[in-house]
Design a protein around this motif. Structure first.
Motif, PDB file in Angstrom:
ATOM      1  N   TYR A  28       0.819  -1.197   0.000  1.00 53.45           N
ATOM      2  CA  TYR A  28       0.000   0.000   0.000  1.00 53.45           C
ATOM      3  C   TYR A  28       0.858   1.253   0.000  1.00 53.45           C
ATOM      4  O   TYR A  28       1.932   1.291   0.596  1.00 53.45           O
ATOM      5  CB  TYR A  28      -0.872   0.047   1.249  1.00 53.45           C
ATOM      6  N   ARG A  32      -0.564  10.345   4.272  1.00 48.85           N
ATOM      7  CA  ARG A  32      -0.997  10.781   5.597  1.00 48.85           C
ATOM      8  C   ARG A  32      -0.900  12.289   5.712  1.00 48.85           C
ATOM      9  O   ARG A  32      -0.234  12.950   4.923  1.00 48.85           O
ATOM     10  CB  ARG A  32      -0.109  10.165   6.671  1.00 48.85           C
ATOM     11  N   ILE A  33      -1.565  12.764   6.715  1.00 49.14           N
ATOM     12  CA  ILE A  33      -1.488  14.197   6.967  1.00 49.14           C
ATOM     13  C   ILE A  33      -1.158  14.410   8.433  1.00 49.14           C
ATOM     14  O   ILE A  33      -1.530  13.626   9.292  1.00 49.14           O
ATOM     15  CB  ILE A  33      -2.806  14.892   6.576  1.00 49.14           C
ATOM     16  N   GLN A  34      -0.434  15.455   8.679  1.00 54.98           N
ATOM     17  CA  GLN A  34      -0.044  15.767  10.043  1.00 54.98           C
ATOM     18  C   GLN A  34      -0.234  17.247  10.276  1.00 54.98           C
ATOM     19  O   GLN A  34       0.048  18.058   9.399  1.00 54.98           O
ATOM     20  CB  GLN A  34       1.429  15.425  10.228  1.00 54.98           C
ATOM     21  N   GLN A  35      -0.700  17.563  11.452  1.00 58.29           N
ATOM     22  CA  GLN A  35      -0.894  18.975  11.733  1.00 58.29           C
ATOM     23  C   GLN A  35       0.389  19.583  12.274  1.00 58.29           C
ATOM     24  O   GLN A  35       1.094  18.966  13.054  1.00 58.29           O
ATOM     25  CB  GLN A  35      -1.997  19.148  12.758  1.00 58.29           C
ATOM     26  N   LEU A  42       1.395  18.895   7.097  1.00 58.55           N
ATOM     27  CA  LEU A  42       2.386  18.183   6.305  1.00 58.55           C
ATOM     28  C   LEU A  42       1.696  16.988   5.675  1.00 58.55           C
ATOM     29  O   LEU A  42       0.836  16.372   6.289  1.00 58.55           O
ATOM     30  CB  LEU A  42       3.507  17.654   7.193  1.00 58.55           C
ATOM     31  N   THR A  44       2.577  13.285   4.086  1.00 60.22           N
ATOM     32  CA  THR A  44       3.649  12.323   3.876  1.00 60.22           C
ATOM     33  C   THR A  44       3.138  11.195   2.991  1.00 60.22           C
ATOM     34  O   THR A  44       2.005  10.738   3.135  1.00 60.22           O
ATOM     35  CB  THR A  44       4.141  11.731   5.199  1.00 60.22           C
ATOM     36  N   GLN A  46       4.112   7.481   1.841  1.00 60.41           N
ATOM     37  CA  GLN A  46       4.986   6.383   2.216  1.00 60.41           C
ATOM     38  C   GLN A  46       4.705   5.192   1.316  1.00 60.41           C
ATOM     39  O   GLN A  46       3.541   4.867   1.057  1.00 60.41           O
ATOM     40  CB  GLN A  46       4.722   6.021   3.677  1.00 60.41           C
ATOM     41  N   VAL A  83      10.361   8.224   2.345  1.00 53.98           N
ATOM     42  CA  VAL A  83       9.083   8.884   2.510  1.00 53.98           C
ATOM     43  C   VAL A  83       9.178  10.273   1.893  1.00 53.98           C
ATOM     44  O   VAL A  83      10.128  11.007   2.157  1.00 53.98           O
ATOM     45  CB  VAL A  83       8.715   9.008   4.002  1.00 53.98           C
ATOM     46  N   GLN A  85       7.835  13.891   1.797  1.00 54.46           N
ATOM     47  CA  GLN A  85       7.102  14.759   2.705  1.00 54.46           C
ATOM     48  C   GLN A  85       6.889  16.106   2.024  1.00 54.46           C
ATOM     49  O   GLN A  85       7.824  16.722   1.532  1.00 54.46           O
ATOM     50  CB  GLN A  85       7.927  14.919   3.985  1.00 54.46           C
ATOM     51  N   ILE A 112      -3.629   2.672  -3.042  1.00 56.75           N
ATOM     52  CA  ILE A 112      -3.369   3.913  -2.321  1.00 56.75           C
ATOM     53  C   ILE A 112      -4.341   4.042  -1.168  1.00 56.75           C
ATOM     54  O   ILE A 112      -5.545   3.854  -1.325  1.00 56.75           O
ATOM     55  CB  ILE A 112      -3.509   5.122  -3.259  1.00 56.75           C
ATOM     56  N   LYS A 113      -3.799   4.341  -0.025  1.00 65.05           N
ATOM     57  CA  LYS A 113      -4.644   4.548   1.145  1.00 65.05           C
ATOM     58  C   LYS A 113      -4.432   5.962   1.627  1.00 65.05           C
ATOM     59  O   LYS A 113      -3.307   6.354   1.936  1.00 65.05           O
ATOM     60  CB  LYS A 113      -4.258   3.569   2.249  1.00 65.05           C
ATOM     61  N   HIS A 115      -5.026   8.508   4.519  1.00 58.93           N
ATOM     62  CA  HIS A 115      -5.362   8.537   5.930  1.00 58.93           C
ATOM     63  C   HIS A 115      -5.727   9.941   6.348  1.00 58.93           C
ATOM     64  O   HIS A 115      -5.587  10.895   5.591  1.00 58.93           O
ATOM     65  CB  HIS A 115      -4.159   8.072   6.762  1.00 58.93           C
ATOM     66  N   GLY A 116      -6.113  10.041   7.571  1.00 57.80           N
ATOM     67  CA  GLY A 116      -6.371  11.350   8.134  1.00 57.80           C
ATOM     68  C   GLY A 116      -7.816  11.759   8.001  1.00 57.80           C
ATOM     69  O   GLY A 116      -8.646  11.019   7.504  1.00 57.80           O
ATOM     70  N   PHE A 117      -8.099  12.932   8.452  1.00 57.72           N
ATOM     71  CA  PHE A 117      -9.467  13.399   8.537  1.00 57.72           C
ATOM     72  C   PHE A 117     -10.024  13.808   7.196  1.00 57.72           C
ATOM     73  O   PHE A 117      -9.306  14.069   6.265  1.00 57.72           O
ATOM     74  CB  PHE A 117      -9.555  14.577   9.512  1.00 57.72           C
TER      75      PHE A 117
ATOM     76  N   GLU B 244      -4.514   7.657  12.716  1.00 60.70           N
ATOM     77  CA  GLU B 244      -5.043   8.317  11.530  1.00 60.70           C
ATOM     78  C   GLU B 244      -4.784   9.808  11.544  1.00 60.70           C
ATOM     79  O   GLU B 244      -4.507  10.404  10.512  1.00 60.70           O
ATOM     80  CB  GLU B 244      -6.547   8.074  11.416  1.00 60.70           C
ATOM     81  N   GLN B 267     -14.058  16.344  11.228  1.00 55.50           N
ATOM     82  CA  GLN B 267     -12.864  15.555  10.951  1.00 55.50           C
ATOM     83  C   GLN B 267     -12.852  14.285  11.790  1.00 55.50           C
ATOM     84  O   GLN B 267     -12.524  13.205  11.293  1.00 55.50           O
ATOM     85  CB  GLN B 267     -11.632  16.400  11.250  1.00 55.50           C
ATOM     86  N   VAL B 271     -12.998  10.182  10.578  1.00 61.54           N
ATOM     87  CA  VAL B 271     -12.109   9.118  11.026  1.00 61.54           C
ATOM     88  C   VAL B 271     -12.916   7.991  11.649  1.00 61.54           C
ATOM     89  O   VAL B 271     -12.659   6.805  11.410  1.00 61.54           O
ATOM     90  CB  VAL B 271     -11.072   9.677  12.012  1.00 61.54           C
TER      91      VAL B 271
END
Lengths: 117, 332
Positions: A28, A32-35, A42, A44, A46, A83, A85, A112-113, A115-117, B244, B267, B271
């Protein structure tokens, strides 16, 4: 006349398709997302197959999405491979890029997966 | 006469594709009922094969037994998407459903129906993805096909529930295909509410309550309640949320979850939705009545309490998470 949904799937057939899919699950691509601070985020990516040149991908993507980005390699991301970014929420764009056959990598959407909100 | 017959025939073919798709959309109702039914030509010819439906039809022949409309707001368990679909079909016959749609969003506010929204279905349920696309395409066709009957339907008016107009008991006029099809689905939904509510579509959990603590933390207040409803442990849900959202957090004194970062209710909802699809619903029968247990070899299994199927689920993996915020401490 053929009924569409009757001809395709035989529940008692050998689960070849399934096993094929599970094979893919190992590969896969995770988006992803990061706050970060404030509204910043951000993205990412992977697990892009190593047959692609990550550096080149990054170069194209940075130009396309008008964002900066970097490749984080083995030492920092332990065991996760390289990865990519990117700055900002580029999840949809990068997915589009990965699946686009003409300008992108032309990957299967199922691998493709997001993730995140 | 000749042109009308022709037109009707052509419309029928359109309607048939339409009908085929609806069978798809309703969770393969027809396939399950008669797997070898390869020869169905029209909706009429295969109607008797679904036993509950024939029962329904039997009940309906008595027009005085005015069936209660199943899509009233009171029936909170009904699935909105189906309602809309049905409404489209039945439009020719019934006009008094406008109120339902107005009431439906209000219904959705009280408790989010996690699977009700089509958006989610398209996005997340992978198997249904192609289905949904086909459905979308066919729906467009269906809309085009409906223009004609709408004009024609004027002479075929009457209330399905009250049994007036064309639906009157002693009415001898032939009923057009479209209204009949509408009646078919009205009855199907009404006599088999479990078809409509089968699977995740009507699965409801209370909406997550999100409060802001300070500037950088979000409190997920009713996680305990939601977990209880889903029959999952707090830890599992928490781990999934953190993985997530790519963040971390803690549990405070009142068993509320404190998540680092700003998150809106929407959000969190998204999830949770993916969580439910991945870890709660049974993939075979779509029932949310499942149990998560640790199998022999450190794998998690979901056992369905309605159909007894058992499948393994992936463990929650956090994956890569970038260094955010303060700089990493220098080595050594």
């Amino acid at each position: 006349m053929s009924i569409e949904n009757l001809k395709t799937y035989d529940p008692f057939a050998e689960a070849d398709d399934d096993s094929g899919q599970t094979k893919q699950t190992q590969e896969y691509i995770h988006i992803r997302i990061q706050q970060r601070n404030g509204r910043k985020t951000l993205t990412t990516v992977q697990g892009i197959p190593s047959k692609f040149d990550h550096k080149k991908i990054l170069k194209v993507v940075k130009k396309d999405f008008a964002c900066n980005g970097t490749i984080i390699s083995d030492t920092e991301s332990k065991g996760m491979g390289e990865v990519i970014q990117l700055q900002g929420d580029q999840r949809l764009k990068i997915k589009e890029f990965l699946t686009n056959k003409d300008e992108g990598l032309g990957l299967d959407e199922k691998t493709i997966k997001v993730h995140g909100f | 006469m000749e042109p009308t017959a022709q037109r009707r025939a052509s419309r029928k073919s359109v309607a048939f594709t339409d009908e085929k798709l609806v069978v798809d959309a309703d969770g393969n109702v027809t396939i399950m009922a008669s797997p070898d039914d390869d020869t169905k030509g029209t909706a009429v010819s295969h109607t008797p094969r679904t036993p509950p439906l024939s029962a329904a039809l039997g009940a309906f022949t008595d027009a005085s037994q005015a069936p209660v409309e199943s899509t009233t707001d009171g029936a909170g368990d009904l699935d909105l998407s189906l309602m809309k679909k049905k409404k489209k079909k039945v439009k020719v016959a019934e006009d008094g459903e406008g109120a339902d749609e107005a009431a439906a969003p209000a219904d959705g506010e009280e408790a989010i129906d996690l699977s009700m929204k089509k958006k989610k279905k398209k996005k997340v349920v992978k198997e249904d993805d192609e289905f949904a696309k086909k459905l979308e395409a066919l729906k467009l066709e269906g809309k085009e096909g409906e223009e004609a009957p709408a004009a024609e339907g004027k002479e075929q008016e009457g209330d399905l529930e009250k049994g007036t107009g064309i639906w009157a008991h002693d009415e001898s006029k032939t009923i057009n295909y479209e209204p009949l099809l509408g009646r078919f689905f009205a009855l199907l939904a009404q006599k088999n509410p479990d078809h409509a509510s089968s699977g995740t579509r009507s699965y409801k959990i209370p909406p997550p309550q999100c409060l802001r603590e300070g500037n950088k933390k979000t409190i997920f207040a009713n996680i305990a309640e939601i977990c209880k409803r889903m029959k999952r442990t707090d830890e599992h849900v928490t781990a999934y949320l953190f993985a997530e959202l790519g963040t971390s957090g803690s549990v405070d004194g009142a068993r509320r979850l404190v998540i680092k970062g700003r998150f809106q209710q929407k959000q969190i909802e998204n999830v949770l939705r993916t969580y439910i699809i991945e870890y709660v619903t049974c993939k075979t029968c779509r029932s949310p009545n499942t149990e998560l247990s640790k199998g022999e070899n450190r794998l998690y299994f979901i056992t369905c309490n309605s159909c007894g199927s058992r499948r393994s689920v992936q463990a929650i993996k956090t994956g890569f998470s970038a260094q955010v915020g303060k700089r990493r401490k220098m080595q050594g």
